[in-house]
Design a protein around this motif. Structure first.
Motif, PDB file in Angstrom:
ATOM      1  N   MET A   1      19.958 -59.565   5.037  1.00  0.00           N
ATOM      2  CA  MET A   1      19.064 -60.682   4.770  1.00  0.00           C
ATOM      3  C   MET A   1      19.777 -61.625   3.804  1.00  0.00           C
ATOM      4  O   MET A   1      20.409 -61.184   2.849  1.00  0.00           O
ATOM      5  CB  MET A   1      17.764 -60.166   4.153  1.00  0.00           C
ATOM      6  N   LYS A   2      19.636 -62.895   4.083  1.00  0.00           N
ATOM      7  CA  LYS A   2      20.247 -63.907   3.233  1.00  0.00           C
ATOM      8  C   LYS A   2      19.254 -65.034   3.001  1.00  0.00           C
ATOM      9  O   LYS A   2      18.330 -65.240   3.788  1.00  0.00           O
ATOM     10  CB  LYS A   2      21.503 -64.485   3.879  1.00  0.00           C
ATOM     11  N   ALA A   3      19.465 -65.761   1.932  1.00  0.00           N
ATOM     12  CA  ALA A   3      18.662 -66.943   1.605  1.00  0.00           C
ATOM     13  C   ALA A   3      19.479 -67.797   0.650  1.00  0.00           C
ATOM     14  O   ALA A   3      20.513 -67.361   0.134  1.00  0.00           O
ATOM     15  CB  ALA A   3      17.337 -66.534   0.970  1.00  0.00           C
TER      16      ALA A   3
ATOM     17  N   THR B   1      15.449 -71.525   1.001  1.00  0.00           N
ATOM     18  CA  THR B   1      15.545 -71.508   2.456  1.00  0.00           C
ATOM     19  C   THR B   1      15.960 -70.105   2.889  1.00  0.00           C
ATOM     20  O   THR B   1      17.013 -69.607   2.475  1.00  0.00           O
ATOM     21  CB  THR B   1      16.574 -72.537   2.965  1.00  0.00           C
ATOM     22  N   ALA B   2      15.110 -69.490   3.693  1.00  0.00           N
ATOM     23  CA  ALA B   2      15.388 -68.148   4.189  1.00  0.00           C
ATOM     24  C   ALA B   2      16.345 -68.217   5.368  1.00  0.00           C
ATOM     25  O   ALA B   2      16.493 -69.264   6.009  1.00  0.00           O
ATOM     26  CB  ALA B   2      14.087 -67.477   4.623  1.00  0.00           C
ATOM     27  N   GLU B   3      16.973 -67.116   5.658  1.00  0.00           N
ATOM     28  CA  GLU B   3      17.885 -67.021   6.793  1.00  0.00           C
ATOM     29  C   GLU B   3      17.184 -67.432   8.094  1.00  0.00           C
ATOM     30  O   GLU B   3      17.808 -67.984   8.999  1.00  0.00           O
ATOM     31  CB  GLU B   3      18.386 -65.577   6.899  1.00  0.00           C
ATOM     32  N   SER B   4      15.868 -67.226   8.160  1.00  0.00           N
ATOM     33  CA  SER B   4      15.088 -67.595   9.345  1.00  0.00           C
ATOM     34  C   SER B   4      14.897 -69.100   9.471  1.00  0.00           C
ATOM     35  O   SER B   4      14.419 -69.585  10.488  1.00  0.00           O
ATOM     36  CB  SER B   4      13.714 -66.932   9.280  1.00  0.00           C
ATOM     37  N   GLY B   5      15.253 -69.853   8.409  1.00  0.00           N
ATOM     38  CA  GLY B   5      15.102 -71.295   8.420  1.00  0.00           C
ATOM     39  C   GLY B   5      13.841 -71.787   7.732  1.00  0.00           C
ATOM     40  O   GLY B   5      13.675 -72.981   7.512  1.00  0.00           O
ATOM     41  N   HIS B   6      12.946 -70.887   7.381  1.00  0.00           N
ATOM     42  CA  HIS B   6      11.721 -71.288   6.689  1.00  0.00           C
ATOM     43  C   HIS B   6      12.026 -71.638   5.236  1.00  0.00           C
ATOM     44  O   HIS B   6      12.900 -71.043   4.610  1.00  0.00           O
ATOM     45  CB  HIS B   6      10.682 -70.164   6.745  1.00  0.00           C
ATOM     46  N   THR B   7      11.275 -72.620   4.721  1.00  0.00           N
ATOM     47  CA  THR B   7      11.514 -73.069   3.354  1.00  0.00           C
ATOM     48  C   THR B   7      10.258 -72.948   2.508  1.00  0.00           C
ATOM     49  O   THR B   7       9.138 -72.933   3.020  1.00  0.00           O
ATOM     50  CB  THR B   7      11.977 -74.540   3.326  1.00  0.00           C
TER      51      THR B   7
END
Length: 135
Positions: A1-3, A16-22
């Motif tokens: 997991m990255k952010a 900003t999460a790795e999923s693109g959500h902010t």
């Protein structure tokens, strides 16, 4: 997991999460939740996901789940959480208290990564209330 977290201005940051959500966070609580408020809400949302999932698998007719969160912080720096309480309010039709108790306990002891992780250094407690759904 990255952010990643980027400074916007003053004490505001955007994560900003790795999923693109902010998500925006504000250390001064002027325009967004603070990082510690985000941790508290993360514990509540993580546990709520578990409770809803477990109750659905138990075929409970759940119409709403809310978790009221309270936390106490240390008086010294760093002002870490020392106590946290999650109170689940589950509404629905003929909801079994035994099923809710089981769901809350499973979340607390086995499934909720956030509250279990916090529980290594924070006194985390849980309670629940069952309400008949209003139509």
């Amino acid at each position: 997991m990255k952010a990643k977290v980027q400074w916007l201005d003053n004490s505001r940051f955007v994560g900003t999460a790795e999923s693109g959500h902010t998500v925006v966070m504000d250390g001064d609580k002027q325009s967004a939740a603070s990082p510690m408020e985000m941790v508290l809400m993360a514990a509540g949302s993580c546990a709520s996901v578990d409770v809803v999932s477990i109750l659905k698998k138990a075929r409970q007719q759940v119409s709403a789940v809310e978790v009221e969160l309270s936390a106490e912080r240390a008086d010294a720096v760093p002002a870490v959480f020392v106590r946290m309480h999650l109170k689940f309010i589950v509404s629905g039709i003929d909801i079994s208290e035994k099923h809710v108790e089981r769901a809350v306990n499973l979340s607390a002891e086995k499934y909720c990564s956030v509250s279990i992780m916090l529980g290594k250094s924070v006194d985390v407690s849980h309670s629940f209330e069952v309400r008949q759904a209003e139509f």
